[in-house]
Design a protein around this motif. Structure first.
Motif, mmCIF file in Angstrom:
data_model
loop_
_atom_site.group_PDB
_atom_site.id
_atom_site.type_symbol
_atom_site.label_atom_id
_atom_site.label_comp_id
_atom_site.label_asym_id
_atom_site.label_seq_id
_atom_site.Cartn_x
_atom_site.Cartn_y
_atom_site.Cartn_z
ATOM 1 N N CYS A 101 0.740 -1.261 0.059
ATOM 2 C CA CYS A 101 -0.145 -0.035 0.037
ATOM 3 C C CYS A 101 0.985 1.348 -0.120
ATOM 4 C CB CYS A 101 -0.924 0.174 1.259
ATOM 5 S SG CYS A 101 -2.195 -1.258 1.409
ATOM 6 N N LYS A 145 -7.443 -1.531 -0.871
ATOM 7 C CA LYS A 145 -6.114 -1.580 -0.267
ATOM 8 C C LYS A 145 -6.697 -2.166 1.405
ATOM 9 C CE LYS A 145 -4.015 2.471 -2.012
ATOM 10 N NZ LYS A 145 -3.715 3.853 -1.660
ATOM 11 N N VAL A 146 -5.620 -3.226 1.629
ATOM 12 C CA VAL A 146 -5.648 -3.713 2.840
ATOM 13 C C VAL A 146 -4.621 -3.443 3.770
ATOM 14 C CG1 VAL A 146 -6.162 -5.997 4.344
ATOM 15 C CG2 VAL A 146 -7.084 -5.669 2.099
ATOM 16 N N ASN A 152 -4.500 -6.067 8.073
ATOM 17 C CA ASN A 152 -5.395 -6.071 9.085
ATOM 18 C C ASN A 152 -6.640 -7.076 8.412
ATOM 19 O OD1 ASN A 152 -8.219 -5.179 9.774
ATOM 20 N ND2 ASN A 152 -7.137 -3.872 11.108
ATOM 21 N N GLU A 153 -6.755 -8.153 9.614
ATOM 22 C CA GLU A 153 -7.622 -9.099 9.223
ATOM 23 C C GLU A 153 -9.072 -8.694 8.765
ATOM 24 O OE1 GLU A 153 -5.615 -12.265 12.099
ATOM 25 O OE2 GLU A 153 -7.681 -12.387 11.990
ATOM 26 N N GLU A 154 -9.817 -7.717 9.842
ATOM 27 C CA GLU A 154 -10.996 -7.533 9.351
ATOM 28 C C GLU A 154 -11.116 -6.751 8.309
ATOM 29 O OE1 GLU A 154 -9.488 -6.764 12.666
ATOM 30 O OE2 GLU A 154 -10.762 -8.908 13.352
ATOM 31 N N LYS A 155 -10.410 -5.901 7.963
ATOM 32 C CA LYS A 155 -10.392 -5.253 6.645
ATOM 33 C C LYS A 155 -10.243 -6.069 5.354
ATOM 34 C CE LYS A 155 -10.318 -1.472 3.975
ATOM 35 N NZ LYS A 155 -11.618 -0.716 3.630
ATOM 36 N N PHE A 156 -9.470 -7.459 5.526
ATOM 37 C CA PHE A 156 -9.233 -8.138 4.415
ATOM 38 C C PHE A 156 -10.558 -8.858 4.304
ATOM 39 C CE2 PHE A 156 -8.869 -12.621 3.140
ATOM 40 C CZ PHE A 156 -8.342 -12.398 1.926
ATOM 41 N N GLU A 158 -13.463 -7.839 5.094
ATOM 42 C CA GLU A 158 -14.465 -6.838 4.525
ATOM 43 C C GLU A 158 -14.153 -6.702 2.977
ATOM 44 O OE1 GLU A 158 -14.338 -2.579 6.344
ATOM 45 O OE2 GLU A 158 -14.354 -2.133 4.217
ATOM 46 N N VAL A 159 -13.095 -6.447 2.629
ATOM 47 C CA VAL A 159 -12.605 -6.305 0.722
ATOM 48 C C VAL A 159 -13.127 -7.754 0.254
ATOM 49 C CG1 VAL A 159 -10.551 -6.155 -0.544
ATOM 50 C CG2 VAL A 159 -10.911 -4.640 1.241
ATOM 51 N N LYS A 162 -16.691 -7.656 -0.011
ATOM 52 C CA LYS A 162 -17.382 -6.831 -1.058
ATOM 53 C C LYS A 162 -16.972 -7.396 -2.456
ATOM 54 C CE LYS A 162 -16.842 -2.200 1.040
ATOM 55 N NZ LYS A 162 -15.849 -1.231 1.246
#
Ligand code: SF4
Length: 171
Positions: A101, A145-146, A152-156, A158-159, A162
């Motif tokens: 990133c 981007k993660v 970040n696991e939660e962000k991954f 989430e992506v 999506k």
């Protein structure tokens, strides 16, 4: 203002074709990903086709990916070429972890003082590294981007969620 409700058309039996790639980095996000697989493999294997993941399989196919998850920074022309190839073969590209990133910490040699730059010059030549290390966005279009070091696991999650919706994959 009237908000239009967008209905995503889900296709029965369709799987999200994904690839996982690592460039110059410590590959800790790959470790996080394999740990997530311990918890989610059963659920994901119904909706995800792990088409290119070298930690999981020996035979991998690059062509026709829906989503490429790319970890690490780009430190050589060889890596740059490979990244272009990945971009050509995927519909969406997701930068995984801080190095992908933002470049760092893998790109820390970009800010070395002149004397230190001189000291490592022979190593750069020996291993065919480029003068500067790049974040993915410097070279190709990045769709999501993660961040995190490691990611970040939660962000991954989430992506990934999506992307499943965007590609009309039934959960
Ligand atoms: S972002 Fe952190 S964990 Fe990920 S490759 Fe770079 S240094 Fe390693």
């Amino acid at each position: 203002m009237v908000k239009k409700k967008i209905k995503q058309k889900k296709v029965e039996g369709k799987k999200l074709k994904i690839g996982w790639f690592s460039f110059s980095c410590c590959e800790d996000s790959t470790i996080v990903f394999t740990e997530l697989l311990n918890d989610h493999f059963e659920e994901w294997s119904k909706v995800v086709d792990f088409q290119y993941i070298r930690v999981l399989r020996g035979k991998n196919k690059l062509e026709g990916l829906d989503v490429a998850f790319v970890e690490g920074a780009i430190a050589s022309d060889r890596e740059k070429k490979k990244l272009f190839e990945i971009r050509k073969n995927c519909k969406k590209l997701v930068a995984i972890g801080s190095c992908a990133c933002t470049g760092g910490p893998s790109a820390q040699r970009n800010i070395f003082p002149k004397e230190l730059e001189k000291e490592i010059e022979f190593l750069l030549r020996k291993f065919h590294h480029s003068d500067k290390v790049h974040k993915l966005e410097d070279l190709v279009r990045v769709d999501a981007k993660v961040p995190g070091c490691p990611m970040n696991e939660e962000k991954f999650l989430e992506v990934l969620g999506k992307m499943l919706v965007e590609f009309g994959v039934n959960r």
